[in-house]
Design an enzyme around this catalytic site. Structure first.
Site, PDB file in Angstrom:
ATOM      1  N   ASP A  94      14.678  73.031  14.695  1.00 33.54           N
ATOM      2  CA  ASP A  94      14.718  74.232  13.889  1.00 33.54           C
ATOM      3  C   ASP A  94      15.179  75.488  14.768  1.00 33.54           C
ATOM      4  O   ASP A  94      15.659  76.523  14.222  1.00 33.54           O
ATOM      5  CB  ASP A  94      13.356  74.544  13.233  1.00 33.54           C
ATOM      6  CG  ASP A  94      12.813  73.517  12.364  1.00 33.54           C
ATOM      7  OD1 ASP A  94      13.799  72.778  12.012  1.00 33.54           O
ATOM      8  OD2 ASP A  94      11.815  73.205  12.027  1.00 33.54           O
TER       9      ASP A  94
HETATM   10  P1  NAP Z   1      11.003  70.794  15.844  1.00 39.02           P
HETATM   11  O1  NAP Z   1      11.834  71.735  15.004  1.00 39.02           O
HETATM   12  O2  NAP Z   1       9.957  70.283  15.135  1.00 39.02           O
HETATM   13  O3  NAP Z   1      12.059  69.516  16.395  1.00 39.02           O
HETATM   14  C1  NAP Z   1      11.591  68.810  17.134  1.00 39.02           C
HETATM   15  C2  NAP Z   1      12.650  67.745  17.385  1.00 39.02           C
HETATM   16  O4  NAP Z   1      12.192  66.967  18.411  1.00 39.02           O
HETATM   17  C3  NAP Z   1      12.749  66.648  16.339  1.00 39.02           C
HETATM   18  O5  NAP Z   1      13.973  66.902  15.568  1.00 39.02           O
HETATM   19  C4  NAP Z   1      12.573  65.401  16.603  1.00 39.02           C
HETATM   20  O6  NAP Z   1      13.735  64.576  16.361  1.00 39.02           O
HETATM   21  C5  NAP Z   1      12.776  65.386  18.210  1.00 39.02           C
HETATM   22  N1  NAP Z   1      11.802  64.511  18.953  1.00 39.02           N
HETATM   23  C6  NAP Z   1      10.611  64.374  18.646  1.00 39.02           C
HETATM   24  N2  NAP Z   1      10.012  63.474  19.556  1.00 39.02           N
HETATM   25  C7  NAP Z   1      10.805  63.480  20.711  1.00 39.02           C
HETATM   26  C8  NAP Z   1      11.148  62.725  21.817  1.00 39.02           C
HETATM   27  N3  NAP Z   1      10.177  61.714  22.344  1.00 39.02           N
HETATM   28  N4  NAP Z   1      12.158  62.863  22.640  1.00 39.02           N
HETATM   29  C9  NAP Z   1      13.276  63.588  22.155  1.00 39.02           C
HETATM   30  N5  NAP Z   1      13.368  63.969  21.101  1.00 39.02           N
HETATM   31  C10 NAP Z   1      11.948  64.211  20.295  1.00 39.02           C
HETATM   32  O7  NAP Z   1      10.754  71.584  17.047  1.00 39.02           O
HETATM   33  P2  NAP Z   1      11.400  72.889  17.847  1.00 39.02           P
HETATM   34  O8  NAP Z   1      12.742  73.139  17.537  1.00 39.02           O
HETATM   35  O9  NAP Z   1      10.456  73.296  18.833  1.00 39.02           O
HETATM   36  O10 NAP Z   1      10.607  73.928  16.503  1.00 39.02           O
HETATM   37  C11 NAP Z   1       9.314  74.452  16.293  1.00 39.02           C
HETATM   38  C12 NAP Z   1       9.224  74.008  14.832  1.00 39.02           C
HETATM   39  O11 NAP Z   1       7.732  74.360  14.518  1.00 39.02           O
HETATM   40  C13 NAP Z   1       9.715  75.183  14.022  1.00 39.02           C
HETATM   41  O12 NAP Z   1      10.205  74.793  12.687  1.00 39.02           O
HETATM   42  C14 NAP Z   1       8.933  76.349  13.936  1.00 39.02           C
HETATM   43  O13 NAP Z   1       8.918  77.326  12.747  1.00 39.02           O
HETATM   44  C15 NAP Z   1       7.400  75.406  13.630  1.00 39.02           C
HETATM   45  N6  NAP Z   1       6.281  76.362  13.770  1.00 39.02           N
HETATM   46  C16 NAP Z   1       5.925  76.700  15.249  1.00 39.02           C
HETATM   47  C17 NAP Z   1       4.895  77.403  15.291  1.00 39.02           C
HETATM   48  C18 NAP Z   1       4.389  77.968  16.593  1.00 39.02           C
HETATM   49  O14 NAP Z   1       3.577  78.845  16.789  1.00 39.02           O
HETATM   50  N7  NAP Z   1       5.127  77.434  17.576  1.00 39.02           N
HETATM   51  C19 NAP Z   1       4.231  77.748  14.293  1.00 39.02           C
HETATM   52  C20 NAP Z   1       4.568  77.490  13.069  1.00 39.02           C
HETATM   53  C21 NAP Z   1       5.478  76.800  12.860  1.00 39.02           C
HETATM   54  P3  NAP Z   1      14.064  63.070  16.618  1.00 39.02           P
HETATM   55  O15 NAP Z   1      12.844  62.420  15.593  1.00 39.02           O
HETATM   56  O16 NAP Z   1      15.270  62.693  15.947  1.00 39.02           O
HETATM   57  O17 NAP Z   1      13.793  62.593  18.038  1.00 39.02           O
END
Ligand code: NAP
Length: 467
Positions: free
Chosen positions: A393
């Site tokens: 994301d």
């Molecule tokens: P993300 O959008 O959750 O994406 C994580 C990606 O990692 C997934 O597409 C997944 O694809 C891949 N993945 C999972 N396990 C894996 C592995 N073992 N090896 C390689 N890839 C792997 O993560 P992000 O980009 O860090 O974004 C964070 C999200 O959390 C955002 O939507 C944000 O809004 C939300 N969020 C964060 C917070 C905060 O405070 N940090 C708060 C609220 C919401 P595959 O399954 O294809 O591997």
């Protein structure tokens, strides 16, 4: 003399809490900050045993009043033991759940203080009664809301629960709970009123948290954290305990600021998080053009080995795979070949703010190689390669372009603007928000499929071969 000692200790506790929190704002000093705040907590707990008239405390000096002391020691040993064990076994990716549990404990403890006060022979009156009541309400909401937040993050509760006219229902529920609180303050703490008030306040926490989806949960946890701080501060005033007041204010203020920061980083006004949650069915309308192209670990190694500047974007997938050590090993190899390597951290990458910074710091990545979104975004168009590892994301360009997308307006890392973009992930899994990522289909993007740790290990092997 004793009161001088106690108040002096509380002053030291306050200084330690504030210094600790200040130090936690930078990864360089964060460990020190934890130690200072922990020391403050130990001191605040120890001083409690000296408070005159406090059965637990006097038990040291007054034999026969030892039951409270035994209870206090059992509670401290149990709480301290469980916390120490959890601190060791809980994975970094499960930290939001852990924070939810601690929030719940703090809120519940504040509510219990109020419950004990209202059931005592001399219940609080006037301002004290009003503040105890407000603290109890906020503490109950923080407790039951945190329990539900934990269940959602742990996957025990899979779906958000919504019902018609929910917001209106919650307003009416809040007004009834407040009316019960006013009745207790005005007419005195009749047991039926007190039980009804606490039951309504606990259910209110569940009702407010249940419609909120998983994507917004970390923001809600931060808000509940602020609530807990406020409740503890208010009950500290009722008990006349400066350490509780200061700790409560510090936690409340920090939680409020963190909530604002997270809501801003996700471009979700707090009112939307609470009253217009993401439904989970939301999908970007705009059709994504292009196709995904796969590359081998050898291709990825060659692209980076012969690059001048590589920017690494770590995300949640890197954290679950525990790939940070391998990533740093690869970084050092590339640097030895004269490649400049930087790390770009999105404020909500992973599942908590600071999640990626902590992991990279743990692996030994120097702080001056780690950059925030504002510091690094202008460098992407000049970079040869953006290597996205398990992030989704936070690098999705639809946040810039597609008004119908649930993440529209969320600031993103401009990985798509680098000359080449390599994305490491296991397959076609979506990110946290559940939507497609236009970056994966872009002409300059290639996908390296595999779990982050293994994929980076393979790249390392090939970089070594090329060197
Ligand atoms: P993300 O959008 O959750 O994406 C994580 C990606 O990692 C997934 O597409 C997944 O694809 C891949 N993945 C999972 N396990 C894996 C592995 N073992 N090896 C390689 N890839 C792997 O993560 P992000 O980009 O860090 O974004 C964070 C999200 O959390 C955002 O939507 C944000 O809004 C939300 N969020 C964060 C917070 C905060 O405070 N940090 C708060 C609220 C919401 P595959 O399954 O294809 O591997």
């Amino acid at each position: 003399m004793l009161s001088w000692l106690i108040n002096g200790a509380y002053l030291v506790v306050a200084i330690l809490f504030i210094l600790g929190l200040k130090a936690m704002s930078s990864p360089k000093t964060a460990r020190q900050g934890i130690a200072w705040a922990g020391l403050g907590m130990v001191l605040a707990t120890a001083v409690t045993f000296l408070i005159p008239g406090h059965d637990g405390g006097l038990a040291f000096f007054a034999p026969g009043k030892s039951i409270n002391l035994i209870l206090c020691v059992i509670a401290l040993a149990l709480g301290g033991g469980i916390a120490a064990w959890l601190g060791k076994v809980v994975k970094m990716t499960d930290m939001p759940q852990m924070v939810a549990v601690y929030n719940g404990m703090g809120g519940g403890a504040a509510a219990l203080i109020a419950a004990v006060e209202f059931s005592s022979a001399e219940p609080p009156t006037g301002t004290h009664a009003v503040l105890a009541m407000i603290g109890a309400l906020i503490g109950c909401v923080a407790f039951s809301g945190s329990v539900l937040a934990f269940a959602k993050l742990q996957g025990i509760m899979k779906k958000a629960v919504r019902w018609p006219v929910q917001n209106l229902g919650n307003v009416v529920h809040t007004l009834i709970t407040l009316a019960l609180g006013v009745a207790i303050v005005v007419a005195g703490p009749h047991p039926v009123l007190v039980i009804a008030f606490f039951a309504m306040a606990l259910i209110l926490g569940l009702a407010l948290t249940s419609p909120i989806g998983g994507a917004d949960m970390p923001v809600v946890i931060s808000l509940l954290n602020a609530f807990t701080g406020l409740a503890v501060g208010l009950e500290g005033y009722v008990l006349g305990n400066p350490a509780l007041i200061i700790a409560g204010i510090v936690v409340g203020a920090a939680g409020t600021l963190l909530t604002q920061l997270m809501a801003k980083a996700m471009n979700r006004p707090l009112s939307n998080v609470l009253f217009a949650p993401i439904t989970g069915e939301a999908q970007a309308d705009g059709a994504i053009e292009g196709s995904m192209k796969e590359c081998s670990s050898m291709d990825a190694a060659a692209m980076m080995r012969y690059a001048e500047h590589v920017i690494i974007v770590p995300g949640y997938g890197m954290a679950v795979a525990g790939a940070q050590h391998k990533v740093y090993e690869m970084t050092k190899l590339l640097e030895a070949e004269g490649v400049q390597v930087s790390f770009a951290i999105h404020p909500v990458a992973g599942r908590m703010p600071g999640h990626m910074n902590v992991l990279l710091a743990e692996a030994g990545v120097p702080y001056d190689q780690i950059f925030d979104l504002d510091e690094i975004n202008a460098d992407f168009p000049l970079a040869d390669v953006a290597l996205v590892i398990g992030a989704n994301d936070v690098v999705n360009p639809v946040a810039r372009t597609d008004k119908s997308s649930p993440i529209y307006g969320m600031p993103i890392l401009d990985a798509d603007k680098a000359r080449q973009c390599i994305v490491i992930k296991r397959g076609r899994g979506a990110g946290y928000s559940g939507i497609e990522n236009a970056l994966f289909y872009a002409d300059n993007t290639t996908m390296l499929y595999g779990s982050a740790q293994q994929a980076v290990a393979d790249v390392i092997t090939h970089v070594k071969e090329l060197s």
